[in-house]
Design an enzyme around this catalytic site. Structure first.
Site, PDB file in Angstrom:
ATOM      1  N   GLY A  35      44.495 -24.739 -16.297  1.00  0.00           N
ATOM      2  CA  GLY A  35      44.936 -26.056 -16.770  1.00  0.00           C
ATOM      3  C   GLY A  35      45.984 -26.614 -15.835  1.00  0.00           C
ATOM      4  O   GLY A  35      46.128 -26.154 -14.704  1.00  0.00           O
ATOM      5  N   ASN A  36      46.708 -27.603 -16.293  1.00  0.00           N
ATOM      6  CA  ASN A  36      47.810 -28.138 -15.487  1.00  0.00           C
ATOM      7  C   ASN A  36      48.908 -28.626 -16.422  1.00  0.00           C
ATOM      8  O   ASN A  36      48.765 -28.563 -17.637  1.00  0.00           O
ATOM      9  CB  ASN A  36      47.317 -29.236 -14.543  1.00  0.00           C
TER      10      ASN A  36
END
Ligand code: CTP
Length: 404
Positions: free
Chosen positions: A209-210
C-alpha cells in the site's frame, strides 16, 4: 415559500440567545421548512420544550431515548433526515465539543453523524468569543466545512458591548435561504473523484500500500458537492467520512477494483479528478495461505497495474475534463508536464513531498496547477479544504471554456 419541504434540524444550546430560537423556528416554518428541534439539557432552562414543540409542530429531542417509553432517539436518523443542521445559538462549550469530537448529548451525536451541511450561529460574551481557544475551535469547525454565521456586534446579556451576539433570526433565515437557492457553479454536473490509497494483497493478511489518507480527494469531493455537483467518490481504504448527501461513495480496495468502478462511472461524468494514490504494481500471484517466516529471502514478483487516469484519457470526449495529480520527489515540472501528455489530462495538480506541511496525512497542502500549455500557477500552503476550492475553481473555468 423559499424553503418548501426543506428538512432543517435546529440544535439549541444553553445560551440566553435561546429565546431567539423560537422566532427562528417560526420564520423557518413560515418559509415552508419542516423543522425538528434537538436541545441540550441546559437549553431547556432558557426556552421551554413546549414552546419549541408547538412552533416546530414536532416533539423536542433532548435525550438519547424517550424517558417516558424508552424509545430510542436515533441521531443517525436525524442526521439522514436533515438537509441542513442549524445550531443556533451555539455556545463556546458546544463548539469546543464539536471541534473535538465530544459526543455527550443528542445534539452532539447528531452533529457527528450528520450527512448534511452544518451551519453554526455562535452566541457568547465578547471575551469568550475572542479567546484563542474559541477562535481556534471556530477555525477547526470551518476546516470541517461547517458554515459559521459570524455573531453581530452589539449589547450583550452581560451588559458589555462587543462581538458575540447571536445573529438576528431574520438574518439567519436569509442565510439559510441563500444557502439553498444560491447559484452554484456546478449545478447539474456529475463528477468522478478517485481518492485514497489502493491495497494490493500479497497473502490473506498482507498487502502493498502507500501512505495516502484520502484527505485531499475527500476535500475535493466535498467542495464539488458544495458547488452543486453530483459526485461519485471512488475511494481506497480510508478512515474518512463523507458529509454532503450529494456524494455517492464507492469503496474499493485494489487498483483493479478502482479501475472497474472508474471505467463504469466515467461515461456519465462531466469531470473526473484522479486524486488517488494508485499502487503502480501488484503481486503477480496471491498466496492463498499466510506466508510463513523462513530463512531464505522472499521474492515477490510484481506486475504493473492499469493506469486508471490514462485509460480514462483514452476514452475522454471533447467536453469532458480530466484532471490528475502528480506527487514528485525530483524533476517535478518536467515529470508533471509529461504526465499531462501521457494521460491526456486537461491539467495536473502538482504537490511536492519536499514542501513542508504538504503531502500524505497533513491537513494542509501546497500545490501548483500546470495546464496543457505548460502554464504554471503556484498557490500558498493552505488547509486542504481551501486547496480544494482553488482546484474546483480551475475546473469550473475549464468546463465553461470547453462548453462555450
Ligand atoms: N494514476 C492512476 N492509475 C495508476 C497510477 C496513477 O489513475 N495506476 C493517476 C493518479 O491518480 C494521478 C496520476 O495518475 O492522478 C499520476 O500519478 P503518479 O503516481 O504521480 O504517476 P504515475 O503515472 O504512477 O507515474 P510515477 O509513479 O512513475 O511517477
Amino acid at each position: 415559500m423559499k424553503l418548501n419541504d426543506k428538512h432543517i434540524l435546529l440544535g439549541i444550546t444553553g445560551s440566553i440567545a435561546a429565546y431567539k430560537a423560537a422566532i427562528l423556528v417560526r420564520l423557518l416554518v413560515k418559509e415552508g421548512a419542516q423543522v425538528k428541534v434537538v436541545m441540550t439539557e441546559l437549553a431547556k432552562e432558557f426556552i421551554t420544550p413546549l414552546t419549541m414543540a408547538t412552533l416546530s409542530k414536532n416533539p423536542i429531542l433532548v435525550d438519547f431515548f424517550d424517558p417516558e417509553n424508552g424509545q430510542w432517539n436515533s441521531h443517525v436518523d436525524l442526521g439522514m433526515w436533515a438537509d441542513l443542521y442549524l445550531i443556533a445559538p451555539a455556545t463556546a462549550n458546544t463548539m469546543g465539543k464539536m471541534a473535538n469530537g465530544v459526543a455527550d448529548n443528542l445534539l452532539l451525536t447528531s452533529y457527528l453523524s450528520a450527512k448534511c451541511p452544518v451551519m453554526v450561529a455562535p452566541a457568547m460574551d465578547l471575551d469568550m468569543f475572542q479567546h484563542p481557544a474559541n477562535t481556534k475551535n471556530i477555525e477547526i469547525l470551518k476546516s470541517y466545512g461547517n458554515i459559521i454565521l459570524e455573531p453581530a456586534t452589539g449589547e450583550l446579556a452581560s451588559g458589555l458591548s462587543g462581538k458575540g451576539r447571536m445573529e438576528e433570526p431574520e438574518v439567519i433565515v436569509e442565510k439559510v435561504i441563500d444557502f439553498f437557492t444560491s447559484k452554484k457553479k456546478l449545478n447539474n454536473k456529475t463528477v468522478l473523484v478517485t481518492a485514497g490509497p489502493t491495497y494490493e494483497p500479497i497473502d490473506p493478511v498482507r498487502y502493498i500500500g502507500n501512505f495516502s489518507t484520502g484527505k485531499m480527494g475527500f476535500a475535493i469531493a466535498e467542495e464539488l458537492a458544495n458547488q452543486g455537483a453530483r459526485v461519485f467518490l471512488i475511494t481506497g481504504p480510508t478512515s474518512l467520512n463523507t458529509i454532503n448527501k450529494s456524494i455517492s461513495r464507492i469503496d474499493v480496495v485494489t487498483a483493479d477494483e478502482m479501475y472497474s468502478a472508474a471505467i463504469n462511472y466515467f461515461p456519465k461524468c462531466d469531470i473526473a479528478v484522479m486524486s488517488a494514490a494508485v499502487a503502480d504494481f501488484k503481486p503477480s500471484e496471491l498466496f492463498q495461505e499466510k506466508v510463513k517466516r523462513g530463512k531464505d529471502n522472499l521474492q515477490i514478483n510484481l506486475v504493473p497495474n492499469k493506469d486508471i487516469a490514462a485509460e480514462l484519457g483514452k476514452i475522454k470526449s471533447k467536453n469532458q475534463v480530466l484532471v490528475g495529480f502528480a506527487l514528485e520527489t525530483n524533476n517535478e515540472l518536467e515529470n508533471a508536464t509529461q504526465k499531462i501528455k501521457s494521460k491526456n489530462l486537461d491539467f495536473i495538480v502538482l504537490n511536492s513531498l519536499k514542501e513542508k506541511g504538504a503531502g500524505f496525512g497533513f491537513n494542509t497542502n501546497k500545490i501548483s496547477i500546470i495546464d496543457k500549455n505548460g502554464r504554471k500557477s503556484d498557490f500558498e500552503l493552505k488547509l486542504k479544504n481551501k486547496v480544494a476550492i482553488d482546484i474546483v475553481n480551475k475546473l469550473v473555468d475549464l468546463l465553461n471554456q470547453k462548453n462555450n
